[in-house]
Design an enzyme around this catalytic site. Structure first.
Site, PDB file in Angstrom:
ATOM      1  CG  PHE A 119      -4.486  -1.500  -3.470  1.00 31.17           C
ATOM      2  CD1 PHE A 119      -5.005  -1.552  -4.486  1.00 31.17           C
ATOM      3  CD2 PHE A 119      -4.148  -2.267  -2.462  1.00 31.17           C
ATOM      4  CE1 PHE A 119      -5.882  -2.689  -4.498  1.00 31.17           C
ATOM      5  CE2 PHE A 119      -4.576  -3.657  -2.826  1.00 31.17           C
ATOM      6  CZ  PHE A 119      -5.495  -3.715  -3.752  1.00 31.17           C
ATOM      7  CG  PHE A 132      -1.614  -1.102   1.447  1.00 36.37           C
ATOM      8  CD1 PHE A 132      -3.029  -1.127   1.131  1.00 36.37           C
ATOM      9  CD2 PHE A 132      -1.256  -2.158   2.259  1.00 36.37           C
ATOM     10  CE1 PHE A 132      -3.838  -2.067   1.336  1.00 36.37           C
ATOM     11  CE2 PHE A 132      -1.999  -3.367   2.516  1.00 36.37           C
ATOM     12  CZ  PHE A 132      -3.443  -3.130   2.047  1.00 36.37           C
ATOM     13  CG  ASP A 133       0.967   6.231  -1.255  1.00 35.56           C
ATOM     14  OD1 ASP A 133       1.824   6.207  -0.918  1.00 35.56           O
ATOM     15  OD2 ASP A 133       0.195   7.102  -1.846  1.00 35.56           O
ATOM     16  N   GLY A 134       0.756   5.022   1.415  1.00 30.79           N
ATOM     17  CA  GLY A 134       0.320   5.632   2.701  1.00 30.79           C
ATOM     18  C   GLY A 134      -0.780   6.805   2.379  1.00 30.79           C
TER      19      GLY A 134
END
Length: 306
Positions: free
Chosen positions: A279, A167-169
């Site tokens: 994502f 994941f991106d943050g």
């Protein structure tokens, strides 16, 4: 006491529900081209004529297979996948035949014959929706469901039996509140703001509930034997890292790996992690990632409003 249906009994054990569109699950490029070029009637004829020809796997197929592999106890499944399709039930028969051909344990579906399907995604109780249709993804996000547009992507290397999700943050796991500071005032102001707010947890973003559902499954296993491994792969670097770490700690959610790249390209790092899917809210990061792994664009936050 009234008798419950088998479906209700099964759902009572489910920790993670994922809705996947037929075009994300299977390669429907040829039939979609017929629809675009010749219209609905020709598309219907094409699908019916080919309904016994199994569809090839699509970008999200390996992810779906690994998700279903988490169900090691048939009496207590942890994951449910629901098929969501703009097909009619008639043209959708080819999709169900393909599901059976590939041995996927998918029994629930919604066929909407061209109508936006997001209302059924919520009814299924989905924690995540994956689709090739950006409009459907936007509708799902607006309804409070984690959702991503599956991009044409290279499949993951598949070296690991583990399900590996990255994941991106900001604007994915977290809200876009910090990203707004960066967009409006630049990197120096962003870093200063994050240092000043290091003890103030970030608000949750659209994928917080999905990450929580993954964490609930991880908690069923010893940390060194989990079938799921997660990674945060963010363009943040020091000193903006601390608020992220403290936020996850406050949520009591574990991330197995965290990469603070300080603006470096994410693609090769995702390849090294062996992600089954990644994502991100920013198209440029998604385009880099798609050369290496299955990638979902999350059209949420300030970077998608510009």
């Amino acid at each position: 006491m009234s008798e419950q249906s088998p479906g209700k009994q099964k759902l009572s054990t489910i920790k993670l529900i994922v809705a996947i569109s037929s075009r994300a699950l299977f390669d429907l490029d040829d039939s979609h081209r017929v629809f675009e070029e010749e219209g609905e009637e020709a598309y219907s004829r094409y699908q019916i004529e080919h309904e016994d020809d199994p569809l090839a796997p699509g970008v999200a197929f390996p992810l779906a297979r690994k998700l279903l592999a988490l169900n090691t106890d048939p009496m207590s499944p942890q994951v449910e996948i629901a098929l969501i399709s703009r097909n009619s039930a008639d043209t959708g028969l080819r999709v169900f035949n393909s599901i059976r051909h590939h041995g996927l344990d998918i029994t629930r579906a919604a066929f909407t014959r061209g109508e936006a399907p997001y209302r059924y995604i919520q009814s299924f109780g989905a924690h995540l929706f994956l689709s090739a249709n950006p409009g459907d993804v936007t509708n799902a996000l607006e309804a409070g469901i984690a959702a991503a547009t599956i991009l044409p992507s290279a499949p993951g290397k598949g070296e690991h039996e583990q399900l590996r999700i990255a994941f991106d943050g900001d604007a994915v796991i977290f809200s876009d509140e910090a990203e707004r500071v960066y967009a409006e005032s630049g990197l120096d102001a962003f870093n200063l703001s994050e240092v000043e707010a290091k003890n103030q947890p970030l608000s949750g973003g659209p994928f917080k509930s999905f990450l929580s559902a993954l964490h609930a499954i991880q908690n069923e296993y010893p940390a060194n034997a989990s079938p799921i491994r997660t990674a945060l792969i963010t363009a943040r670097g020091a000193p903006a890292h601390e608020r992220v770490i403290r936020t996850l700690r406050s949520w009591e959610i574990r991330i197995d790996e965290a990469l603070f790249l300080g603006g470096m390209d994410k693609g090769t790092f995702l390849n090294s992690f062996g992600a089954d899917i990644f994502f991100d809210d920013q198209r440029r990061h998604c385009e880099s990632a798609a050369d290496y792994v299955a990638t979902g664009h999350v059209p949420y936050g300030v970077k998608n409003a510009m």
